[in-house]
Design a protein around this motif. Structure first.
Motif, PDB file in Angstrom:
ATOM      1  N   ALA A  38       0.833  -1.204   0.000  1.00 31.70           N
ATOM      2  CA  ALA A  38       0.000   0.000   0.000  1.00 31.70           C
ATOM      3  C   ALA A  38       0.871   1.260   0.000  1.00 31.70           C
ATOM      4  N   LEU A  39       1.975   1.227   0.764  1.00 29.30           N
ATOM      5  CA  LEU A  39       2.865   2.390   0.804  1.00 29.30           C
ATOM      6  C   LEU A  39       3.631   2.571  -0.503  1.00 29.30           C
ATOM      7  N   CYS A  40       3.741   1.501  -1.292  1.00 33.08           N
ATOM      8  CA  CYS A  40       4.405   1.643  -2.594  1.00 33.08           C
ATOM      9  C   CYS A  40       3.654   2.628  -3.491  1.00 33.08           C
ATOM     10  N   LEU A  48      10.968  -0.335   1.685  1.00 33.83           N
ATOM     11  CA  LEU A  48      10.704  -1.415   2.643  1.00 33.83           C
ATOM     12  C   LEU A  48      10.480  -2.756   1.959  1.00 33.83           C
ATOM     13  N   LEU A  49      10.370  -2.766   0.627  1.00 36.43           N
ATOM     14  CA  LEU A  49       9.994  -3.978  -0.078  1.00 36.43           C
ATOM     15  C   LEU A  49      11.061  -5.066   0.003  1.00 36.43           C
ATOM     16  N   SER A  50      12.315  -4.697  -0.241  1.00 41.02           N
ATOM     17  CA  SER A  50      13.390  -5.704  -0.223  1.00 41.02           C
ATOM     18  C   SER A  50      13.533  -6.386   1.135  1.00 41.02           C
ATOM     19  N   PRO A  51      13.578  -5.620   2.273  1.00 41.73           N
ATOM     20  CA  PRO A  51      13.639  -6.314   3.576  1.00 41.73           C
ATOM     21  C   PRO A  51      12.431  -7.206   3.831  1.00 41.73           C
ATOM     22  N   ALA A  52      11.254  -6.771   3.371  1.00 41.68           N
ATOM     23  CA  ALA A  52      10.062  -7.597   3.582  1.00 41.68           C
ATOM     24  C   ALA A  52      10.152  -8.898   2.799  1.00 41.68           C
ATOM     25  N   LEU A  53      10.637  -8.829   1.562  1.00 45.16           N
ATOM     26  CA  LEU A  53      10.770 -10.048   0.756  1.00 45.16           C
ATOM     27  C   LEU A  53      11.847 -10.973   1.312  1.00 45.16           C
ATOM     28  N   ARG A  54      12.901 -10.399   1.885  1.00 42.10           N
ATOM     29  CA  ARG A  54      13.921 -11.254   2.525  1.00 42.10           C
ATOM     30  C   ARG A  54      13.336 -11.956   3.741  1.00 42.10           C
ATOM     31  N   ARG A  81      18.649  -9.290  -6.221  1.00 37.43           N
ATOM     32  CA  ARG A  81      18.837  -7.872  -5.926  1.00 37.43           C
ATOM     33  C   ARG A  81      17.958  -7.032  -6.854  1.00 37.43           C
ATOM     34  N   GLY A  82      17.490  -5.949  -6.320  1.00 38.41           N
ATOM     35  CA  GLY A  82      16.647  -5.060  -7.109  1.00 38.41           C
ATOM     36  C   GLY A  82      15.183  -5.414  -6.979  1.00 38.41           C
ATOM     37  N   ARG A  83      14.343  -4.377  -6.859  1.00 36.89           N
ATOM     38  CA  ARG A  83      12.913  -4.618  -6.644  1.00 36.89           C
ATOM     39  C   ARG A  83      12.267  -5.319  -7.835  1.00 36.89           C
ATOM     40  N   ARG A  84      12.597  -4.873  -9.042  1.00 31.79           N
ATOM     41  CA  ARG A  84      11.977  -5.479 -10.220  1.00 31.79           C
ATOM     42  C   ARG A  84      12.405  -6.937 -10.376  1.00 31.79           C
ATOM     43  N   ALA A  85      13.704  -7.191 -10.193  1.00 29.80           N
ATOM     44  CA  ALA A  85      14.181  -8.569 -10.322  1.00 29.80           C
ATOM     45  C   ALA A  85      13.560  -9.466  -9.259  1.00 29.80           C
TER      46      ALA A  85
END
Length: 404
Positions: A38-40, A48-54, A81-85
């Motif tokens: 939602a914040l995206c 915050l997306l990368s830490p959440a996916l990890r 690495r990278g949000r899109r990837a």
């Protein structure tokens, strides 16, 4: 077999508790990911997306290790690495589909499985403690007011009902909870080729080890058994020929001993052949062969076999070896009173389960022959799961792919 049913129940209860240990964090992580996505929309969530996916990957790896999902329950590796990837990664997509299912169905199944025994104990023991509840507090556990001893004993009957329900449904609930991870976290065929290459490399090494161990076993059996018997036959026949003219009685005795040694050598050769590919598999099939093993085991065994259609001969031989080795361990080391053997084919997978109510403590590589079982199973690209806490029970489960 009440003791074996209780062993299955305890195993299912532990698995449900372990599944709840990943399902409840999944609820929190699901809520956090919803907030992040939602914040995206305003740009903040991208940080915050990368830490959440990890965090999602770590939780999913815990579930893979618990359920044996994927290639040998290995980690799926780091998030790209990278949000899109990361979002384009098929394994991440798979984990995002698994998370809401495990957070909802996995949590619900785990809570039901854990609370049913709690309710059973609470309501069954209700008459022992309901009078100790302080005045002003209602000890009634459910929808009626307990005001007399008949009411209290009625609660006990309800507790017995919870207990029967627990013994009946807990194994099924554990299977449902674990099945979510096994189905949704199984890596796609093209998701991670390096992981598949590593698995196939390990499988090839296991096949070579199993083949070498089998050759050593055959060579040792022939050298220490049949070869020595045949040497004795040769010596005895030579001695009998020399004694034939001067002492016919001694020659007759030597010929008897030579015949006995030849019969023993023949029996040992048959044993070696049976160890390579037991003829009973060809004569009676896997169902008859497993039933024969169970009948020969000194521990009473309950057998369930359903292998229609038949699996390939190599898979059947491995399943036979698994059951034979497991029942040998049960008889020699477990101190069990009862055992259970289940062999089922479901689609393209042959499932072999050997359980006992013994003292537990079995370990792969602890000198119990389970290392050889593991090598044979890995040679077929199969998986082996061993549950054997100290004090028991022990449950050995093997899954063998058997083609279409």
């Amino acid at each position: 077999m009440p003791s074996l049913r209780s062993a299955r129940w305890l195993t299912a209860f532990r698995r449900l508790g372990a599944g709840l240990g990943t399902a409840l964090p999944a609820v929190g992580l699901l809520c956090w990911l919803v907030v992040v996505f939602a914040l995206c929309a305003v740009g903040i969530g991208f940080w915050l997306l990368s830490p959440a996916l990890r965090s999602l990957r770590r939780l999913a790896d815990r579930e893979r290790a618990r359920t044996g999902a994927g290639a040998g329950a290995l980690s799926a590796g780091p998030v790209p690495r990278g949000r899109r990837a990361a979002l384009a990664d098929p394994v991440v997509g798979q984990e995002l589909r698994w998370l809401p299912v495990h957070a909802t169905i996995g949590s619900l199944v785990g809570l039901v499985g854990v609370l049913l025994p709690v309710y059973a104990v609470r309501d069954t023991t209700f008459p022992l403690w309901w009078r100790l509840v302080p005045d002003g507090q209602d000890p009634s556990p459910w929808w009626w007011a307990v005001q007399s001893w008949p009411d209290a004993f009625a609660v006990t009957l309800l507790g017995l009902g919870w207990a029967v329900l627990s013994l009946t449904v807990l194994p099924a609930l554990a299977a449902v909870q674990a099945g979510i991870g096994r189905r949704l976290l199984r890596p796609p065929a093209d998701a991670d080729l390096s992981l598949r290459v590593a698995q196939l490399t390990a499988t090839r090494a296991a096949a070579l080890d199993a083949h070498a161990a089998e050759l050593r076993r055959v060579e040792r059996s022939l050298h220490d058994g049949a070869q020595n018997r045949l040497v004795a036959v040769t010596v005895l026949l030579g001695a009998a020929r020399r004694s034939l003219t001067r002492d016919p009685a001694a020659a007759d005795e030597l010929l008897d001993r030579a015949q006995t040694a030849a019969e023993q050598a023949l029996a040992e050769l048959r044993a070696v052949v049976r160890g390579i590919l037991p003829p009973v598999l060809l004569d009676r099939g896997l169902a008859g062969a497993v039933s024969g093993l169970a009948a020969d085991c000194p521990v009473p065994c309950h057998v369930e076999v359903d292998v229609d259609p038949r699996a390939p001969a190599a898979v059947e031989a491995t399943a036979y070896f698994v059951v034979a080795e497991a029942l040998t361990n049960v008889a020699r080391h477990s101190g069990a009173r009862t055992a259970r053997v289940v062999v089922h084919r479901r689609g393209v997978v042959l499932r072999v389960l050997v359980a006992d109510d013994g003292r537990g403590g079995a370990r792969v590589g602890a000198g119990s022959g389970l290392t050889g079982v593991l090598h044979r199973v890995q040679a077929h690209d199969g998986t082996l799961n061993l549950t054997s806490p100290a004090g028991g029970p022990t449950e050995l489960e093997v899954l063998l792919p058997c083609g279409s």
